[in-house]
Design an enzyme around this catalytic site. Structure first.
Site, PDB file in Angstrom:
ATOM      1  N   ASP A 114      32.524  53.914   7.602  1.00 38.45           N
ATOM      2  CA  ASP A 114      32.042  53.285   8.842  1.00 38.45           C
ATOM      3  C   ASP A 114      33.213  52.666   9.608  1.00 38.45           C
ATOM      4  OD1 ASP A 114      32.490  51.151   7.180  1.00 38.45           O
ATOM      5  OD2 ASP A 114      30.487  50.294   7.346  1.00 38.45           O
ATOM      6  N   GLU A 170      37.906  46.462  -2.516  1.00 40.37           N
ATOM      7  CA  GLU A 170      38.771  46.256  -1.344  1.00 40.37           C
ATOM      8  C   GLU A 170      39.368  44.855  -1.341  1.00 40.37           C
ATOM      9  OE1 GLU A 170      37.034  47.559   2.356  1.00 40.37           O
ATOM     10  OE2 GLU A 170      38.679  46.699   3.539  1.00 40.37           O
TER      11      GLU A 170
END
Ligand code: KIV
Length: 272
Positions: A52, A190
């Site tokens: 995204d 992340e």
């Protein structure tokens, strides 16, 4: 060309788990269109993520929140048409899975049916467990995403490193174990401390693919436009730039403009 490229004809979710067992690192890059996906696939990258991050990179939004399910399907279908070997994982966009498990399943089914992608990725841990279960029960593979989860940027308030404090680190470990138990085939981690990421990768048997999570994990992912230097304002410490395409492309465009304006282009051999 990686050894994996020679050994595996087509990457599946099972291939990735086997790679972890054998201690083979997994390479993953983003792609949002046919042309880029073709190059990434032919380079032997194991996983293509239709992230995204297309919201930032392709559409110029400040966050990943505005991209829609229809837009993700458009990008993913373009990528799928290009690939021969890579596994294609598609992000479920913000708002397409958070409200309830039924909606999450409907969104995941649309991605699989309309784009031909091979798996979906979802941000979050225990909060989205029921949605993950529903999707897995329908036979759709799920990749988790923990640590810095950009769809929650307004909750975090900043894009800095996550889980530096013990409480958040403990929750992250619990979530990783839960995602494995629930049936996810891999997890993206992340922007978390390298030591914590290594501990997570050692605790679970599914692959942990890091971005800004150090070298103790089972694979790495980067946003392709960042690593080839097409974007140039974004300079986090974890990013290795392999090219400076922003400069190369800008110079090429300037040269083209100069050639058109001077009448140098097209020359005799460039016309009919
Ligand atoms: O959307 C994306 O590109 C991602 C990667 C940064 C892992 O989720």
């Amino acid at each position: 060309m990686s050894t994996a490229k020679k050994e595996y004809k087509r990457i599946t979710t099972k291939t990735l788990v086997d790679m972890k067992k054998k201690g083979e690192k997994i390479s993953m890059l983003t792609a949002y269109d046919f042309t880029m996906a073709k190059i990434v696939d032919s380079a032997g990258i194991d996983v293509i993520l239709v992230g995204d991050s297309a919201s930032n990179v392709m559409a110029g939004h400040e966050t990943t929140l505005p991209i829609t399910l229809d837009q993700m399907i458009y990008h993913a279908a373009s990528v799928v048409r290009a690939i021969e070997r890579s596994l294609v994982v598609v992000d479920l966009p913000f708002g397409s899975y958070q409200s309830d498990p039924k909606e999450a399943l409907r969104s995941a089914i649309r991605i699989m049916k309309e784009s031909g992608g091979h798996a979906v990725k979802m941000e979050g841990g225990s909060e989205i467990k029921e949605s993950i279960k529903r999707i897995l029960n329908a036979g759709i593979p799920v990749m988790g995403h923990l640590g810095l989860t950009p769809q929650s940027i307004y909750k975090f308030g900043t894009y800095t490193v996550r889980a530096k404090e013990e409480e958040e680190a403990d929750k992250l470990i619990e979530d990783a174990i839960l995602l494995e138990k629930t049936g996810c085939f891999a997890i993206v981690l992340e922007k978390v401390p390298a030591k914590l990421a290594k501990e997570v990768a050692e605790k679970i048997s599914i692959p942990v693919i890091g971005i800004g999570a150090g070298n103790g994990v089972d694979g790495q992912v980067l946003v392709t436009h960042d690593m080839i230097g097409m974007t140039h304002e974004f300079n986090p410490r974890f990013l290795r730039r392999y090219l400076d395409l922003y400069t190369e492309m800008k110079n090429a465009f300037s040269q083209y403009s100069a050639d058109v304006k001077s009448g140098d282009f097209p020359n005799d051999s460039e016309q009919y």
